[in-house]
Design a protein around this motif. Structure first.
Motif, short mmCIF file in Angstrom:
data_model
loop_
_atom_site.label_atom_id
_atom_site.label_comp_id
_atom_site.label_asym_id
_atom_site.label_seq_id
_atom_site.Cartn_x
_atom_site.Cartn_y
_atom_site.Cartn_z
N ASP A 165 0.65 -1.38 0.05
CA ASP A 165 0.12 -0.06 0.16
C ASP A 165 0.51 1.51 -0.10
OD1 ASP A 165 1.48 0.01 2.39
OD2 ASP A 165 -1.02 0.02 3.22
N GLY A 166 2.29 0.80 0.19
CA GLY A 166 2.92 2.22 -0.12
C GLY A 166 3.91 2.79 1.21
N LYS A 167 3.49 2.08 1.89
CA LYS A 167 4.15 3.09 2.78
C LYS A 167 5.47 2.09 3.06
CE LYS A 167 0.26 2.84 5.72
NZ LYS A 167 0.11 2.53 7.07
N MET A 168 6.53 3.78 3.45
CA MET A 168 7.78 2.91 3.45
C MET A 168 8.25 2.07 4.67
SD MET A 168 11.54 5.61 3.42
CE MET A 168 10.81 6.43 2.02
N GLN A 169 8.76 1.16 4.75
CA GLN A 169 10.01 0.07 5.35
C GLN A 169 11.11 0.24 5.52
OE1 GLN A 169 8.04 -3.59 3.52
NE2 GLN A 169 6.72 -3.76 5.91
N LEU A 176 29.55 1.70 2.40
CA LEU A 176 29.20 1.50 3.07
C LEU A 176 27.38 1.85 3.35
CD1 LEU A 176 31.22 3.74 6.30
CD2 LEU A 176 30.46 1.28 6.28
N GLU A 177 27.02 0.97 4.40
CA GLU A 177 25.22 1.02 3.64
C GLU A 177 24.80 1.83 4.79
OE1 GLU A 177 21.27 -1.73 3.37
OE2 GLU A 177 22.72 -2.82 4.02
N HIS A 178 23.98 2.59 4.38
CA HIS A 178 23.18 3.23 5.67
C HIS A 178 21.63 3.15 5.06
CE1 HIS A 178 26.51 6.27 7.07
NE2 HIS A 178 27.33 6.07 5.16
N ARG A 179 21.23 2.39 6.39
CA ARG A 179 20.17 1.74 6.71
C ARG A 179 18.94 2.45 6.83
NH1 ARG A 179 19.43 -4.91 7.12
NH2 ARG A 179 21.30 -4.94 5.39
N LYS A 180 17.91 3.19 7.35
CA LYS A 180 16.77 3.43 8.06
C LYS A 180 15.17 2.65 8.02
CE LYS A 180 18.54 8.21 8.18
NZ LYS A 180 17.51 9.77 8.20
N SER A 181 15.16 2.00 8.37
CA SER A 181 14.04 1.36 8.69
C SER A 181 12.42 2.36 10.04
CB SER A 181 13.67 -0.05 9.58
OG SER A 181 14.19 0.21 11.06
N PHE A 182 11.76 1.96 9.62
CA PHE A 182 10.40 3.31 9.35
C PHE A 182 9.33 2.16 10.37
CE2 PHE A 182 12.74 5.12 6.31
CZ PHE A 182 12.95 6.33 7.28
N PHE A 183 8.51 2.50 11.43
CA PHE A 183 7.23 2.36 11.82
C PHE A 183 5.70 2.22 10.80
CE2 PHE A 183 9.47 3.11 15.75
CZ PHE A 183 8.80 2.37 16.05
N ASP A 184 4.46 1.85 10.67
CA ASP A 184 3.90 1.65 9.98
C ASP A 184 3.08 3.53 10.01
OD1 ASP A 184 4.36 -0.93 9.08
OD2 ASP A 184 2.65 -0.96 10.36
N GLY A 208 5.47 5.78 9.57
CA GLY A 208 6.10 6.55 8.74
C GLY A 208 7.33 7.50 10.01
N SER A 209 7.23 7.53 11.49
CA SER A 209 8.30 7.46 12.04
C SER A 209 9.99 6.51 12.36
CB SER A 209 8.01 7.55 13.63
OG SER A 209 6.76 6.84 13.70
N LEU A 210 10.59 7.44 12.46
CA LEU A 210 11.83 6.10 12.28
C LEU A 210 11.91 5.53 13.01
CD1 LEU A 210 14.98 5.93 11.11
CD2 LEU A 210 15.85 7.35 12.08
N LYS A 211 11.74 3.98 12.86
CA LYS A 211 12.52 2.90 14.15
C LYS A 211 14.04 2.78 13.96
CE LYS A 211 10.81 -2.59 14.46
NZ LYS A 211 10.46 -2.97 13.83
N ALA A 212 14.44 2.88 13.42
CA ALA A 212 15.86 2.28 13.51
C ALA A 212 16.69 2.97 12.43
CB ALA A 212 16.16 1.05 13.39
N ASP A 213 18.17 3.06 12.59
CA ASP A 213 19.00 3.61 12.01
C ASP A 213 20.36 3.06 11.81
OD1 ASP A 213 21.25 5.96 9.97
OD2 ASP A 213 20.25 7.80 11.25
N TYR A 264 14.48 3.82 17.77
CA TYR A 264 13.83 4.73 18.26
C TYR A 264 12.59 4.02 18.97
CZ TYR A 264 17.40 7.67 16.13
OH TYR A 264 18.30 8.24 15.83
N TYR A 265 11.96 5.37 19.65
CA TYR A 265 10.55 4.26 20.38
C TYR A 265 9.31 5.21 18.96
CZ TYR A 265 12.32 2.71 24.57
OH TYR A 265 12.99 2.63 25.80
N MET A 266 8.55 4.99 18.97
CA MET A 266 7.32 5.34 17.91
C MET A 266 6.97 7.32 18.55
SD MET A 266 4.06 2.18 17.46
CE MET A 266 3.68 3.73 16.17
N ASN A 267 7.29 7.25 20.10
CA ASN A 267 7.24 8.60 20.67
C ASN A 267 8.08 9.45 20.06
OD1 ASN A 267 9.39 8.42 22.35
ND2 ASN A 267 8.17 8.17 24.05
N GLY A 268 8.85 9.02 19.13
CA GLY A 268 10.33 9.71 18.52
C GLY A 268 11.75 9.44 19.52
N ASN A 269 11.35 9.13 20.97
CA ASN A 269 12.93 9.06 21.77
C ASN A 269 13.58 8.18 21.27
OD1 ASN A 269 12.29 11.41 22.91
ND2 ASN A 269 11.17 10.53 24.94
N ARG A 270 15.19 7.99 21.88
CA ARG A 270 16.01 7.13 21.18
C ARG A 270 15.19 6.21 22.28
NH1 ARG A 270 21.67 9.97 23.12
NH2 ARG A 270 20.72 10.31 24.58
#
Length: 290
Positions: free
Chosen positions: A113-117, A126-134, A136-141, A155-161
């Motif tokens: 459905d087009g949501k970035m994972q 180097l590979e710089h890989r970012k993953s995201f929650f449903d 769209g907020s950052l989950k891991a870097d 990261y937590y879903m509230n944006g905190n580390r």
């Protein structure tokens, strides 16, 4: 060499020498549409380049060579200039890959459905890989060097580390430095960890099978130090272990030798020595007067 179905449809086309595939290899779906387009170099049992298709003509996979072999892989693999393709999975999820001279420079994985994972950029080895929650907020870097993970932040879903980890690998042992944070983003734990396996982290490719090594610190959410521990290379408590109350006053001081408790001092909330104990290998102890 060509092979046809019983209905006269071409299902395979290739050239061969002494029974080995050499040059262009193509196979087709039963309706005659292209399924695989690949190139075999002489003496190689696997293709140097391979492009896969779904029956509707969309791309299913791309593997580029160090050079191009035909006009098709020249374009797809970016030998004529940077080129982006979209790969479609069986479940409808997509992966966009940008190639330059046969090497991936950027990739993005999306749900059907087009949501970035996941989004990755490749530069300077180097590979710089970012993953995201449903949402769209950052989950891991994460940062990788080949299969080896160099660092990661979650990261937590509230944006905190949630955590920050850096990895170190050597022929003798693999360690990582870990910092963990509470929901409010405040430091809750820090210390080093040693990979438990006999292989190095790089060879084993694991990341969850670690044990603490060296000094460890835990904190209350207020930021006040809660406890300090020390572990030897075998993962045993070793040396002085201290715990504090929320006001930062020492409550316990225990001494271990290779995982065995030897001595303990216990304090009241004001920091006054309350009791002292000597411990023995069978688990018994005796009181020592303050």
């Amino acid at each position: 060499q060509k092979t046809f179905s019983k209905h006269g449809k071409l299902i395979m086309s290739c050239t061969s020498e002494n029974g080995d595939r050499v040059g262009l290899f193509q196979d087709f779906f039963n309706d005659g549409k292209l399924r695989t387009y690949s190139w075999y170099e002489k003496g190689q049992s696997s293709p140097s380049m391979e492009i896969g298709y779904h029956n509707d003509g969309s791309l299913s996979s791309v593997r580029c060579g160090k050079k191009f072999f035909t006009d098709i892989d020249k374009e797809i693999c970016g030998f004529g200039g940077m080129h982006t393709v979209t790969l479609v999975g069986d479940d409808g999820a997509t992966e966009k890959k940008t190639f330059k001279n046969g090497v991936v420079s950027e990739s993005t994985n999306n749900t059907k459905d087009g949501k970035m994972q996941v989004h990755s950029e490749f530069k300077s080895g180097l590979e710089h890989r970012k993953s995201f929650f449903d949402d769209g907020s950052l989950k891991a870097d994460e940062v990788y060097k080949g299969r080896l993970k160099v660092s990661e932040a979650s990261y937590y879903m509230n944006g905190n580390r949630k955590s920050e980890i850096t990895y170190q690998d050597s022929p003798k042992k693999s360690t990582r430095m870990v910092q963990e944070f509470s929901n409010s983003g405040k430091l809750s734990h820090k210390g080093a960890e040693l990979f438990k396996g006999s292989e190095s982290y790089y060879d084993a490719g694991g990341e969850d099978d670690y044990r603490p090594i060296g000094p460890q610190e835990d904190y209350f959410d207020s930021g006040v130090l809660h406890q300090t521990q020390n572990f030897n290379d075998a993962g045993d408590l070793d040396g002085e272990q201290k715990s504090y109350n929320k006001n930062g006053i020492l409550r316990e001081l225990k001494t271990y030798e290779r995982g065995v408790l030897k001595h303990g001092k216990f304090y009241d909330d004001s920091g006054k020595l309350k009791s002292e104990k000597q411990y023995f290998p069978d688990g018994s102890f005796k009181e020592i007067s303050p």
